[in-house]
Design an enzyme around this catalytic site. Structure first.
Site, PDB file in Angstrom:
ATOM      1  N   HIS A 180       0.831  -1.217   0.000  1.00 27.09           N
ATOM      2  CA  HIS A 180       0.000   0.000   0.000  1.00 27.09           C
ATOM      3  C   HIS A 180       0.856   1.254   0.000  1.00 27.09           C
ATOM      4  CE1 HIS A 180      -2.197  -3.306   2.016  1.00 27.09           C
ATOM      5  NE2 HIS A 180      -3.170  -2.913   1.189  1.00 27.09           N
TER       6      HIS A 180
HETATM    7  S1  FES Z   1       1.706  -0.617   3.287  1.00 24.10           S
HETATM    8 FE1  FES Z   1       0.056  -1.928   3.662  1.00 24.10          FE
HETATM    9  S2  FES Z   1       1.026  -3.725   4.313  1.00 24.10           S
HETATM   10 FE2  FES Z   1       2.660  -2.392   3.983  1.00 24.10          FE
END
Ligand code: FES
Length: 215
Positions: A180
């Site tokens: 993410h």
């Molecule tokens: S940014 Fe979501 S798991 Fe690492």
């Protein structure tokens, strides 16, 4: 009409029967010899005691057997709960540090988790310290995250949702989580993206100058 002779005989008979059934009469002694059962009663009492002893012995024996069975059952149950040899071996991981070049990362597995070991350069150490921690999402000094500034040891698990970040990537020269988009700096602190916390520091120690023990 009853004759006088007959009347006299009836009176006599009546008097005799009164005497015979009177409570004032002495009891008639029986001539029958009662058998003496004392001997049998005494021996039967002894047998009763023996029977009780046997019962106590059996109850005691069953008690001991039951206790032994319960002990072995509990031991067997506890042995299934104790850690197996391979699990115990994984409780600590020993790493030879002289095999890790300066400026390089190594990932080792400890208790099923990735552990990042970074052999930091002096430039990276300066960079890790050259920051106002009040600007950080999870404020922490670099000196609070390392025992020896040359060695950064962290769990390689993103604090957002648990992905494994990539080393030597991201906007801050540290680690980048592609799941993410979380960016960690060269001290493993979260600098950008959804992760709320810095990468976690596991328990470790330096057994000597060249040996790291994680766990
Ligand atoms: S940014 Fe979501 S798991 Fe690492």
């Amino acid at each position: 009409m009853i004759s006088p002779i007959r009347s006299s005989a009836l009176r006599s008979l009546n008097n005799n029967s009164k005497r015979l059934f009177s409570s004032n009469l002495p009891l008639l002694k029986s001539t029958y010899d009662s058998p003496d059962f004392k001997h049998y009663l005494n021996s039967s009492k002894g047998a009763n005691n023996k029977s009780k002893d046997f019962t106590y012995f059996m109850v005691g024996s069953y008690g001991l057997l039951g206790a032994a069975a319960a002990k072995s059952t509990v031991e067997a149950f506890l042995s299934t709960m104790s850690a197996s040899a391979d699990v115990l071996a994984m409780a600590k991981v020993e790493v030879k540090l002289n095999a890790i070049p300066l400026g390089k990362n190594v990932v080792v597995k400890w208790q099923g988790k990735p552990v990042f070991i970074r052999h930091r350069t002096s430039h990276e150490i300066d960079e890790a310290n050259d920051i106002d921690i009040s600007t950080l999402r999870d404020p922490q000094n670099d000196s609070d995250r390392v025992k020896n500034p040359e060695w950064l040891i962290m769990l390689g698990i993103c604090t957002h949702l648990g992905c494994v970040p990539i080393g030597e990537a991201g906007d801050f020269g540290g680690w980048f989580c592609p799941c993410h988009g979380s960016h960690y700096d060269i001290s493993g602190r979260i600098r950008k993206g959804p992760a709320p916390l810095n990468l976690e520091i596991p328990q470790y120690e330096f057994a000597d100058e060249e040996t790291l023990v994680v766990g």
